[in-house]
Motif scaffolding. Structure first.
Motif, PDB file in Angstrom:
ATOM      1  N   ASN A 140       0.805  -1.222   0.000  1.00 41.17           N
ATOM      2  CA  ASN A 140       0.000   0.000   0.000  1.00 41.17           C
ATOM      3  C   ASN A 140       0.841   1.276   0.000  1.00 41.17           C
ATOM      4  N   ILE A 141       2.129   1.129  -0.287  1.00 37.59           N
ATOM      5  CA  ILE A 141       3.008   2.289  -0.447  1.00 37.59           C
ATOM      6  C   ILE A 141       3.201   2.524  -1.940  1.00 37.59           C
ATOM      7  N   ILE A 142       2.795   3.674  -2.416  1.00 36.85           N
ATOM      8  CA  ILE A 142       2.830   3.981  -3.846  1.00 36.85           C
ATOM      9  C   ILE A 142       3.949   4.985  -4.127  1.00 36.85           C
ATOM     10  N   LEU A 143       4.911   4.568  -4.945  1.00 36.27           N
ATOM     11  CA  LEU A 143       6.006   5.447  -5.340  1.00 36.27           C
ATOM     12  C   LEU A 143       5.785   5.930  -6.770  1.00 36.27           C
ATOM     13  N   ASP A 144       5.960   7.217  -6.969  1.00 32.50           N
ATOM     14  CA  ASP A 144       5.883   7.822  -8.303  1.00 32.50           C
ATOM     15  C   ASP A 144       7.268   8.350  -8.648  1.00 32.50           C
ATOM     16  N   LYS A 145       8.006   7.587  -9.465  1.00 30.12           N
ATOM     17  CA  LYS A 145       9.395   7.958  -9.769  1.00 30.12           C
ATOM     18  C   LYS A 145       9.480   9.245 -10.559  1.00 30.12           C
ATOM     19  N   LYS A 146       8.525   9.466 -11.458  1.00 24.35           N
ATOM     20  CA  LYS A 146       8.550  10.671 -12.288  1.00 24.35           C
ATOM     21  C   LYS A 146       8.419  11.934 -11.438  1.00 24.35           C
ATOM     22  N   ASN A 147       7.470  11.919 -10.505  1.00 24.47           N
ATOM     23  CA  ASN A 147       7.236  13.095  -9.657  1.00 24.47           C
ATOM     24  C   ASN A 147       7.966  13.017  -8.315  1.00 24.47           C
ATOM     25  N   ARG A 148       8.623  11.871  -8.057  1.00 19.77           N
ATOM     26  CA  ARG A 148       9.389  11.634  -6.819  1.00 19.77           C
ATOM     27  C   ARG A 148       8.496  11.821  -5.584  1.00 19.77           C
ATOM     28  N   THR A 149       7.349  11.171  -5.628  1.00 24.06           N
ATOM     29  CA  THR A 149       6.419  11.271  -4.505  1.00 24.06           C
ATOM     30  C   THR A 149       6.206   9.909  -3.861  1.00 24.06           C
ATOM     31  N   VAL A 150       5.803   9.961  -2.581  1.00 24.80           N
ATOM     32  CA  VAL A 150       5.492   8.764  -1.790  1.00 24.80           C
ATOM     33  C   VAL A 150       4.081   8.930  -1.247  1.00 24.80           C
ATOM     34  N   PHE A 151       3.258   7.900  -1.417  1.00 25.91           N
ATOM     35  CA  PHE A 151       1.876   7.964  -0.938  1.00 25.91           C
ATOM     36  C   PHE A 151       1.541   6.690  -0.178  1.00 25.91           C
ATOM     37  N   LEU A 152       1.098   6.862   1.065  1.00 24.74           N
ATOM     38  CA  LEU A 152       0.590   5.748   1.867  1.00 24.74           C
ATOM     39  C   LEU A 152      -0.919   5.700   1.676  1.00 24.74           C
ATOM     40  N   LYS A 153      -1.439   4.610   1.122  1.00 25.90           N
ATOM     41  CA  LYS A 153      -2.837   4.573   0.692  1.00 25.90           C
ATOM     42  C   LYS A 153      -3.833   4.607   1.854  1.00 25.90           C
ATOM     43  N   LEU A 154      -3.452   4.027   3.004  1.00 27.89           N
ATOM     44  CA  LEU A 154      -4.415   3.874   4.093  1.00 27.89           C
ATOM     45  C   LEU A 154      -4.281   4.985   5.135  1.00 27.89           C
ATOM     46  N   PRO A 155      -5.371   5.626   5.523  1.00 28.24           N
ATOM     47  CA  PRO A 155      -5.303   6.603   6.625  1.00 28.24           C
ATOM     48  C   PRO A 155      -4.762   5.930   7.889  1.00 28.24           C
ATOM     49  N   GLY A 156      -3.855   6.606   8.571  1.00 25.07           N
ATOM     50  CA  GLY A 156      -3.260   6.036   9.784  1.00 25.07           C
ATOM     51  C   GLY A 156      -2.054   5.164   9.534  1.00 25.07           C
ATOM     52  N   MET A 157      -1.734   4.922   8.277  1.00 25.11           N
ATOM     53  CA  MET A 157      -0.555   4.118   7.928  1.00 25.11           C
ATOM     54  C   MET A 157       0.710   4.931   8.193  1.00 25.11           C
ATOM     55  N   LYS A 158       1.806   4.241   8.552  1.00 24.35           N
ATOM     56  CA  LYS A 158       3.075   4.918   8.840  1.00 24.35           C
ATOM     57  C   LYS A 158       4.236   4.085   8.311  1.00 24.35           C
ATOM     58  N   ILE A 159       5.310   4.786   7.934  1.00 25.44           N
ATOM     59  CA  ILE A 159       6.563   4.092   7.641  1.00 25.44           C
ATOM     60  C   ILE A 159       7.567   4.439   8.737  1.00 25.44           C
ATOM     61  N   GLY A 160       8.519   3.554   8.936  1.00 26.99           N
ATOM     62  CA  GLY A 160       9.571   3.782   9.926  1.00 26.99           C
ATOM     63  C   GLY A 160      10.812   3.011   9.517  1.00 26.99           C
ATOM     64  N   PHE A 161      11.968   3.537   9.880  1.00 29.26           N
ATOM     65  CA  PHE A 161      13.231   2.942   9.442  1.00 29.26           C
ATOM     66  C   PHE A 161      14.010   2.311  10.588  1.00 29.26           C
ATOM     67  N   GLY A 162      13.284   1.872  11.624  1.00 28.83           N
ATOM     68  CA  GLY A 162      13.946   1.280  12.781  1.00 28.83           C
ATOM     69  C   GLY A 162      14.767   0.048  12.452  1.00 28.83           C
ATOM     70  N   ALA A 163      14.349  -0.697  11.418  1.00 29.01           N
ATOM     71  CA  ALA A 163      15.045  -1.945  11.088  1.00 29.01           C
ATOM     72  C   ALA A 163      16.199  -1.758  10.112  1.00 29.01           C
ATOM     73  N   ILE A 164      16.320  -0.576   9.499  1.00 32.32           N
ATOM     74  CA  ILE A 164      17.438  -0.362   8.568  1.00 32.32           C
ATOM     75  C   ILE A 164      18.123   0.989   8.738  1.00 32.32           C
ATOM     76  N   GLY A 165      17.560   1.876   9.561  1.00 28.56           N
ATOM     77  CA  GLY A 165      18.076   3.241   9.652  1.00 28.56           C
ATOM     78  C   GLY A 165      19.514   3.330  10.133  1.00 28.56           C
ATOM     79  N   LYS A 166      19.848   2.593  11.199  1.00 26.72           N
ATOM     80  CA  LYS A 166      21.211   2.650  11.733  1.00 26.72           C
ATOM     81  C   LYS A 166      22.207   2.054  10.741  1.00 26.72           C
TER      82      LYS A 166
END
Length: 315
Positions: free
Chosen positions: A134-160
């Motif tokens: 449900n994460i939609i990437l638009d490479k042309k416009n360089r946008t990120v869209f989370l389809k579901l209200p209340g959805m979140k991304i986090g980088f805890g598993a790869i950020g460090k």
């Protein structure tokens, strides 16, 4: 500090960054030079934290989360590429790694306060907004869209791991001949120790921390250890660890420690977490299919399992 006839020494500093302990080691001619390089690494890690932090309301990541279910968010190329790679990792691990895990309701408690397992209904409800599909990437416009209200991304598993990679790349660009970026167990190395030997990592048995069963040399690569021997709960004789399967809402079982060796810490970081979720058999099978990646797994009985090409120097 190790000194050689060439005058090269290793210098070390420990700092708190991204809410974690970073241990930065560089090989340099003198302390002034070394401290300049360590300052450079710290600045780079701090820059990345501002970019990917979901706690900072001013970060692009927070803006993506605020606009979940509302509108796509334009981001810079670096963040877009990191999310793109995260989605590829999600697919590679069949969703055992999922950058949208931050959407999960925290119904499992690992602080000693739980007296019973959550109900199946509660567990099922906790993951309704999780799903990298449900994460939609638009490479042309360089946008990120989370389809579901209340959805979140986090980088805890790869950020460090990503921060360790970027700091290493910058130091190499600045002609630092060797060093280690250790982000709370996410280690990235390059070059050799001042005495000419490879950097080495000790593999310990988490069920007996005083016992290291071997040393592994690290050749210009990353090693990440995920341990789960302190944060877990037990019910009816079964041990549930704090790493939760984002597909089911249930904690992983059967494994207490995973060590992954890979060219990049970002990749090793994501795979170490995924193996907990996939389990030792599926995890090792998946690792054996990937080039230049190896793993060591310690199960909850203290048994050691390795991928095909691990060579350990016995201690």
């Amino acid at each position: 500090m190790i000194k050689t006839s060439q005058g090269q020494q290793s210098y070390n500093r420990v700092v708190l960054l991204m809410g974690s302990r970073f241990d930065i080691t560089v090989v340099a001619q003198d302390s002034v030079n070394a401290n300049q390089h360590i300052d450079t690494a710290i600045s780079e890690i701090s820059r990345i934290e501002k970019l990917i932090s979901s706690w900072d309301p001013n970060s692009q990541t927070s803006k993506i989360n605020r606009n979940a279910g509302v509108t796509p968010v334009k981001v810079n190329q670096e963040l877009f590429d990191l999310i793109d790679r995260s989605l590829k990792l999600s697919s590679l691990t069949d969703g055992a790694f999922d950058v949208s895990y931050a959407s999960m309701d925290r119904i499992w408690k690992f602080d000693g306060s739980m007296s019973k397992i959550p109900t199946d209904k509660e567990i099922k409800a906790s993951i309704t907004k999780v799903g990298y599909q449900n994460i939609i990437l638009d490479k042309k416009n360089r946008t990120v869209f989370l389809k579901l209200p209340g959805m979140k991304i986090g980088f805890g598993a790869i950020g460090k791991g990503y921060a360790a990679d970027k700091a290493k790349d910058l130091l190499i660009k600045n002609k630092v001949v060797a060093g280690i970026i250790n982000a709370s167990g996410d280690m990235n190395t390059w070059g050799k120790q001042p005495n000419g030997e490879d950097w080495k990592v000790a593999i310990t048995n988490p069920l007996n921390k005083a016992q290291a069963f071997g040393l592994l040399p690290i050749h210009n690569g990353a090693v990440v250890t995920s341990g789960d021997y302190e944060k877990y709960v037990s019910f009816n004789g079964k041990r549930y660890t704090h790493i939760i399967d984002p597909r089911t809402g249930y904690p992983s079982t059967g494994i207490v420690s995973v060590t992954v060796f890979a060219p990049k810490a970002e990749l090793a970081d994501a795979l170490a977490t995924s193996i907990f979720v996939m389990g030792k058999d599926v995890g090792i099978s998946r690792i054996n299919q990937l080039p230049k990646i190896e793993c060591i797994i310690i199960d909850d009985q203290g048994n050691i399992h390795t991928s095909n090409h691990i060579e350990v120097e016995k201690m």
